[in-house]
Design an enzyme around this catalytic site. Sequence first.
Site: not given
Length: 360
Positions: A146, A195, A227, A251, A255
Amino acid sequence: MELHIACIGGDGIGPEIIAEAKKVLAKVCEKYQHTIEYDDILMGGASIDVYGVPLTDETIQIAKSADAVLMGSIGGDTNTSPWYQLEPGLRPEAGLLKIRKELNLFANLRPAVLFPQLAGACPLKEEISNAGFDMLIMRELTGGLYFGERYTTVENGIAKAVDTLTYTEEEIRRIAIKAFEIARVRRKKVTSVDKANVLDSSRLWRKVVNEVAKDYPDVALEHMLVDNCAMQLVKDPAQFDVILTENMFGDILSDEASMVTGSIGMLASASMNDTKFGLYEPSHGSAPDIAGKNIANPIATILSAAMMLKYSFGMEEESKAIETAIHKVLSEGYRTADIMSQDKKKVSCSEMGTLVAERI
Ligand code: NAD
């Protein structure tokens, strides 16, 4: 102890839910003999209406000089509010991004707790929800994809967009330290999510987290690929204590974790820097659809105040007293509209605040 809090009511339901958090904090201060002083400051739409900008430099200074910031929520209806006719840098949310940057709030803490009394709201299978869960997602907030360089070009007539994911070892180390420190006052387990089978930034992440872990032999560390973590959150959420991860993974995972609790009005959050300073706010937004009706659920904000006592003031007992009071109120069957179910007693926002305060 003297607590000096900068307080942002904000927009929509913000002032209503903050009033209830203050009610509960007053009761905690009375019981444990602390004093509390608020600097009420404006941010978001409320600040635009008065000053023409979502956050003034003077407001930032007041926030910086406080011990912690307690916030309701900011923003309006993005389709109808005139605030969203303004250029993006002048809209309510720009105030939040600016204060996070100015206060160097790089660590975002989002607990996802399934209250046993609300297990019915959890969308997971009954055998999973019955076991309950209590995890905290620690998301890096100021680095990664970001904030990396990004651009779009056209090469040989074909559009191409590039985003870069950058982390320095210092950025990883400071958030890893925060995660281990917080795991120490919880169940002493950190799951670092990356990852690393594909990304260089993740391999550096894993290396630095392993180095930091050496200073915390009492905290168990495991690494998990993002994942797999997304799957484990719905398969066996009870396995997690502190999940440590970078900005974008955090992020998405936070959620997902909040959705599996089934109750957005119950979820607190904190954003912290490398001192004990933090900004504490509910995970939800300003809910303009129910603003001014005294029906919002104030529990997420009250729990944010409990996090503030624990992480910024080291008041574990006081923080626990708030959590216990909330459990009592829920066990007695009181519910705001958003968590209401059959045979329960429906109460307003202010009634819920009073009920919790009375049980401190
Ligand atoms: P929202 O979280 O405000 O509302 C989503 C839904 O949940 C609505 O139906 C709302 O009524 C309900 N809800 C939320 N909190 C509740 C509570 N405490 N009690 C009962 N019901 C509750 O999300 P949104 O509608 O997407 O956003 C509304 C505004 O909030 C927007 O301007 C958005 O930018 C802003 N926002 C602010 C923050 C923040 O201040 N940190 C975070 C998210 C969204």
